[in-house]
Design a protein around this motif. Sequence first.
Motif, PDB file in Angstrom:
ATOM      1  N   GLY A 102       0.823  -1.206   0.000  1.00 52.77           N
ATOM      2  CA  GLY A 102       0.000   0.000   0.000  1.00 52.77           C
ATOM      3  C   GLY A 102       0.853   1.250   0.000  1.00 52.77           C
ATOM      4  O   GLY A 102       0.555   2.222  -0.715  1.00 52.77           O
ATOM      5  N   ARG A 103       1.914   1.250   0.789  1.00 50.29           N
ATOM      6  CA  ARG A 103       2.820   2.406   0.857  1.00 50.29           C
ATOM      7  C   ARG A 103       3.494   2.648  -0.483  1.00 50.29           C
ATOM      8  O   ARG A 103       3.598   3.796  -0.955  1.00 50.29           O
ATOM      9  CB  ARG A 103       3.875   2.155   1.946  1.00 50.29           C
ATOM     10  N   VAL A 104       3.971   1.578  -1.121  1.00 51.06           N
ATOM     11  CA  VAL A 104       4.643   1.702  -2.416  1.00 51.06           C
ATOM     12  C   VAL A 104       3.703   2.334  -3.443  1.00 51.06           C
ATOM     13  O   VAL A 104       4.083   3.257  -4.184  1.00 51.06           O
ATOM     14  CB  VAL A 104       5.141   0.321  -2.884  1.00 51.06           C
ATOM     15  N   GLN A 105       2.469   1.856  -3.478  1.00 48.32           N
ATOM     16  CA  GLN A 105       1.503   2.402  -4.441  1.00 48.32           C
ATOM     17  C   GLN A 105       1.163   3.857  -4.148  1.00 48.32           C
ATOM     18  O   GLN A 105       0.968   4.650  -5.070  1.00 48.32           O
ATOM     19  CB  GLN A 105       0.227   1.561  -4.416  1.00 48.32           C
ATOM     20  N   ALA A 106       1.096   4.191  -2.863  1.00 48.74           N
ATOM     21  CA  ALA A 106       0.781   5.577  -2.486  1.00 48.74           C
ATOM     22  C   ALA A 106       1.841   6.548  -2.987  1.00 48.74           C
ATOM     23  O   ALA A 106       1.567   7.742  -3.158  1.00 48.74           O
ATOM     24  CB  ALA A 106       0.642   5.694  -0.973  1.00 48.74           C
ATOM     25  N   HIS A 107       3.049   6.036  -3.251  1.00 48.81           N
ATOM     26  CA  HIS A 107       4.126   6.868  -3.803  1.00 48.81           C
ATOM     27  C   HIS A 107       4.213   6.749  -5.319  1.00 48.81           C
ATOM     28  O   HIS A 107       5.227   7.123  -5.924  1.00 48.81           O
ATOM     29  CB  HIS A 107       5.459   6.489  -3.165  1.00 48.81           C
ATOM     30  N   GLY A 108       3.145   6.207  -5.932  1.00 46.99           N
ATOM     31  CA  GLY A 108       3.074   6.165  -7.387  1.00 46.99           C
ATOM     32  C   GLY A 108       3.925   5.102  -8.035  1.00 46.99           C
ATOM     33  O   GLY A 108       4.255   5.213  -9.228  1.00 46.99           O
ATOM     34  N   ILE A 109       4.295   4.065  -7.287  1.00 49.25           N
ATOM     35  CA  ILE A 109       5.183   3.015  -7.803  1.00 49.25           C
ATOM     36  C   ILE A 109       4.385   1.721  -7.945  1.00 49.25           C
ATOM     37  O   ILE A 109       3.631   1.335  -7.042  1.00 49.25           O
ATOM     38  CB  ILE A 109       6.382   2.791  -6.856  1.00 49.25           C
ATOM     39  N   ASN A 110       4.553   1.042  -9.063  1.00 51.94           N
ATOM     40  CA  ASN A 110       3.914  -0.245  -9.296  1.00 51.94           C
ATOM     41  C   ASN A 110       4.458  -1.261  -8.291  1.00 51.94           C
ATOM     42  O   ASN A 110       5.666  -1.500  -8.240  1.00 51.94           O
ATOM     43  CB  ASN A 110       4.201  -0.707 -10.725  1.00 51.94           C
ATOM     44  N   PRO A 111       3.623  -1.896  -7.479  1.00 59.63           N
ATOM     45  CA  PRO A 111       4.130  -2.802  -6.441  1.00 59.63           C
ATOM     46  C   PRO A 111       4.780  -4.066  -6.988  1.00 59.63           C
ATOM     47  O   PRO A 111       5.502  -4.759  -6.254  1.00 59.63           O
ATOM     48  CB  PRO A 111       2.874  -3.154  -5.628  1.00 59.63           C
ATOM     49  N   TYR A 112       4.530  -4.375  -8.277  1.00 57.91           N
ATOM     50  CA  TYR A 112       5.141  -5.551  -8.885  1.00 57.91           C
ATOM     51  C   TYR A 112       6.531  -5.260  -9.457  1.00 57.91           C
ATOM     52  O   TYR A 112       7.216  -6.173  -9.909  1.00 57.91           O
ATOM     53  CB  TYR A 112       4.246  -6.076 -10.019  1.00 57.91           C
ATOM     54  N   ARG A 113       6.948  -3.996  -9.444  1.00 60.47           N
ATOM     55  CA  ARG A 113       8.165  -3.624 -10.162  1.00 60.47           C
ATOM     56  C   ARG A 113       9.440  -3.932  -9.388  1.00 60.47           C
ATOM     57  O   ARG A 113      10.432  -4.390  -9.967  1.00 60.47           O
ATOM     58  CB  ARG A 113       8.114  -2.127 -10.511  1.00 60.47           C
ATOM     59  N   TYR A 114       9.450  -3.693  -8.088  1.00 66.49           N
ATOM     60  CA  TYR A 114      10.700  -3.803  -7.323  1.00 66.49           C
ATOM     61  C   TYR A 114      10.559  -4.745  -6.131  1.00 66.49           C
ATOM     62  O   TYR A 114       9.485  -4.850  -5.524  1.00 66.49           O
ATOM     63  CB  TYR A 114      11.121  -2.432  -6.783  1.00 66.49           C
ATOM     64  N   LEU A 115      11.673  -5.389  -5.794  1.00 65.72           N
ATOM     65  CA  LEU A 115      11.763  -6.088  -4.518  1.00 65.72           C
ATOM     66  C   LEU A 115      11.808  -5.048  -3.393  1.00 65.72           C
ATOM     67  O   LEU A 115      12.287  -3.928  -3.594  1.00 65.72           O
ATOM     68  CB  LEU A 115      13.025  -6.935  -4.456  1.00 65.72           C
ATOM     69  N   PRO A 116      11.342  -5.405  -2.204  1.00 60.05           N
ATOM     70  CA  PRO A 116      11.443  -4.449  -1.093  1.00 60.05           C
ATOM     71  C   PRO A 116      12.869  -3.988  -0.810  1.00 60.05           C
ATOM     72  O   PRO A 116      13.074  -2.872  -0.314  1.00 60.05           O
ATOM     73  CB  PRO A 116      10.870  -5.235   0.094  1.00 60.05           C
ATOM     74  N   VAL A 117      13.872  -4.822  -1.125  1.00 61.38           N
ATOM     75  CA  VAL A 117      15.270  -4.442  -0.851  1.00 61.38           C
ATOM     76  C   VAL A 117      15.858  -3.571  -1.954  1.00 61.38           C
ATOM     77  O   VAL A 117      17.004  -3.113  -1.828  1.00 61.38           O
ATOM     78  CB  VAL A 117      16.154  -5.692  -0.673  1.00 61.38           C
ATOM     79  N   ALA A 118      15.102  -3.328  -3.026  1.00 58.39           N
ATOM     80  CA  ALA A 118      15.636  -2.564  -4.155  1.00 58.39           C
ATOM     81  C   ALA A 118      16.029  -1.149  -3.709  1.00 58.39           C
ATOM     82  O   ALA A 118      15.328  -0.522  -2.914  1.00 58.39           O
ATOM     83  CB  ALA A 118      14.607  -2.489  -5.274  1.00 58.39           C
ATOM     84  N   PRO A 119      17.161  -0.632  -4.219  1.00 63.89           N
ATOM     85  CA  PRO A 119      17.594   0.715  -3.827  1.00 63.89           C
ATOM     86  C   PRO A 119      16.583   1.787  -4.194  1.00 63.89           C
ATOM     87  O   PRO A 119      16.514   2.833  -3.545  1.00 63.89           O
ATOM     88  CB  PRO A 119      18.906   0.892  -4.603  1.00 63.89           C
ATOM     89  N   GLU A 120      15.757   1.532  -5.232  1.00 63.60           N
ATOM     90  CA  GLU A 120      14.753   2.513  -5.633  1.00 63.60           C
ATOM     91  C   GLU A 120      13.708   2.767  -4.537  1.00 63.60           C
ATOM     92  O   GLU A 120      13.025   3.781  -4.558  1.00 63.60           O
ATOM     93  CB  GLU A 120      14.035   2.045  -6.907  1.00 63.60           C
ATOM     94  N   LEU A 121      13.592   1.815  -3.598  1.00 62.74           N
ATOM     95  CA  LEU A 121      12.589   1.956  -2.531  1.00 62.74           C
ATOM     96  C   LEU A 121      13.213   2.292  -1.183  1.00 62.74           C
ATOM     97  O   LEU A 121      12.531   2.244  -0.149  1.00 62.74           O
ATOM     98  CB  LEU A 121      11.779   0.652  -2.408  1.00 62.74           C
ATOM     99  N   ALA A 122      14.486   2.647  -1.199  1.00 63.00           N
ATOM    100  CA  ALA A 122      15.190   2.903   0.066  1.00 63.00           C
ATOM    101  C   ALA A 122      14.507   3.989   0.894  1.00 63.00           C
ATOM    102  O   ALA A 122      14.453   3.912   2.126  1.00 63.00           O
ATOM    103  CB  ALA A 122      16.638   3.285  -0.215  1.00 63.00           C
ATOM    104  N   GLY A 123      13.956   4.986   0.231  1.00 64.12           N
ATOM    105  CA  GLY A 123      13.335   6.089   0.952  1.00 64.12           C
ATOM    106  C   GLY A 123      12.023   5.730   1.638  1.00 64.12           C
ATOM    107  O   GLY A 123      11.510   6.520   2.426  1.00 64.12           O
ATOM    108  N   LEU A 124      11.477   4.534   1.331  1.00 66.46           N
ATOM    109  CA  LEU A 124      10.200   4.120   1.921  1.00 66.46           C
ATOM    110  C   LEU A 124      10.386   3.232   3.157  1.00 66.46           C
ATOM    111  O   LEU A 124       9.403   2.890   3.818  1.00 66.46           O
ATOM    112  CB  LEU A 124       9.362   3.367   0.884  1.00 66.46           C
TER     113      LEU A 124
END
Length: 448
Positions: A102-124
Amino acid sequence: MIGTPGHRLLQSNAVRLVVAGVAIVVLTALGPWLHFRVGAYAFWAIVVASSAVAAWAATTTSDIDPRIALWIILGVAAAMRAAMLFTEPYLSNDLYRYIWDGRVQAHGINPYRYLPVAPELAGLRDSVIYPNINRADYAPTIYPPTAQLLYLLISRLGETVMVMKLGMLGFEALGIGCLIVVLQRLSLPTQRIAAYAWHPMPVWEIAGNAHVDAAMLGLMLLSLLLFLDRRALYAAAVATIAALIKPTALLALPVFWRPWDMRMPLVVIGLAALLYAPYLGVGWGVLGFAPGYIAEEGYAAGGGFWYPDLLQFFTGKIAGIGRLYLIAATVAMTALALRVGFRRDRSPAASVRALALLVMLFLILLTPHYPWYYLAAVPFLAIYPRAITLWVLTLGSLQMYDVVPDDTLPGHGDRQLVFHSVVLVAVLWDLRTATFADAKIRFGAQET
């Protein structure tokens, strides 16, 4: 007349129902503490005791005013869930992935795109939700699009365990309401709702662990009610939405379908495409971890099923038994689905019975590795409270949990083999006693 022996008897029976309800509320509240203090045997004892009281309340309270009994049952059910609401989810950590998606989507990111450990999601990442996500380093989200939309909506009310639990309890409340109306449609006592409402599995798995299966169940029961009200296409649409939370709800579609009517398949396909559309930017990645999960659980190679292991316990190793079992199970489910779809008796009783049998056979053949999969069978206990197979499936599956450090339990494989052996015995018993024939009720003009 007030003060007559009959009136005093009714009051006495209502008091017994209240006392029994208070007892299982206390057991539920003490459950997590006893589980860690004593071990899994205490947990099992609580499960058995609670289910015995639930079965008693569902089958022996017909002499209480139905309205009074229903209010007592629902009040106790609410108290049981409140007792688990404030406990940390220690049997499963799946809900942390729900909040994360839910948090990932709220930031406009497709939840299927990245693993939780991906650097692109570090700020979340935070110190509460992120550290508790399972498979964070190798598994993208597994949950279908309806589930993802629910995670987004619920988490906007708060990215906390409590909010997610309350969201799932809301869907469970929807399911309970629909199930009560289904009982009325079948001319069955509404007190039978106790078999679901006081059953320990929904309490622990929904109020305790907030499993998303609650949302699937609520919508599947709503779809069943719509079907009984002769709104088959709406029922199929709601069942499709539910199936894109957990695929088990697909089992309702053969019940709703009329042979050779192509409108329903078109509704199902069109709605599924619409729900998947917002996430298709990742291509086949929209399937998430589903293919990996199937392989991880052993199903892809024909393994992961317990009945081949049970057979080989007596016969020794049989080459290719897993794949043969997978083929046989697929044929059996397909045959039952076709028989249900082409059934002549389309009365409400026959339709509910067909769905119960589809869900039950699916769970028996799949032999799921996690207890909450068996939640799909619990509502049918309100309709068939004397179905031994349903009780064994929904209670016996809870023995899978092994979360207390240094607990003295039989090996997991041994427990599973015993569990599934007892399931087979229960099936034979229900076949002998024709348990699922007791809902052959005359509906007259209500037949569909």
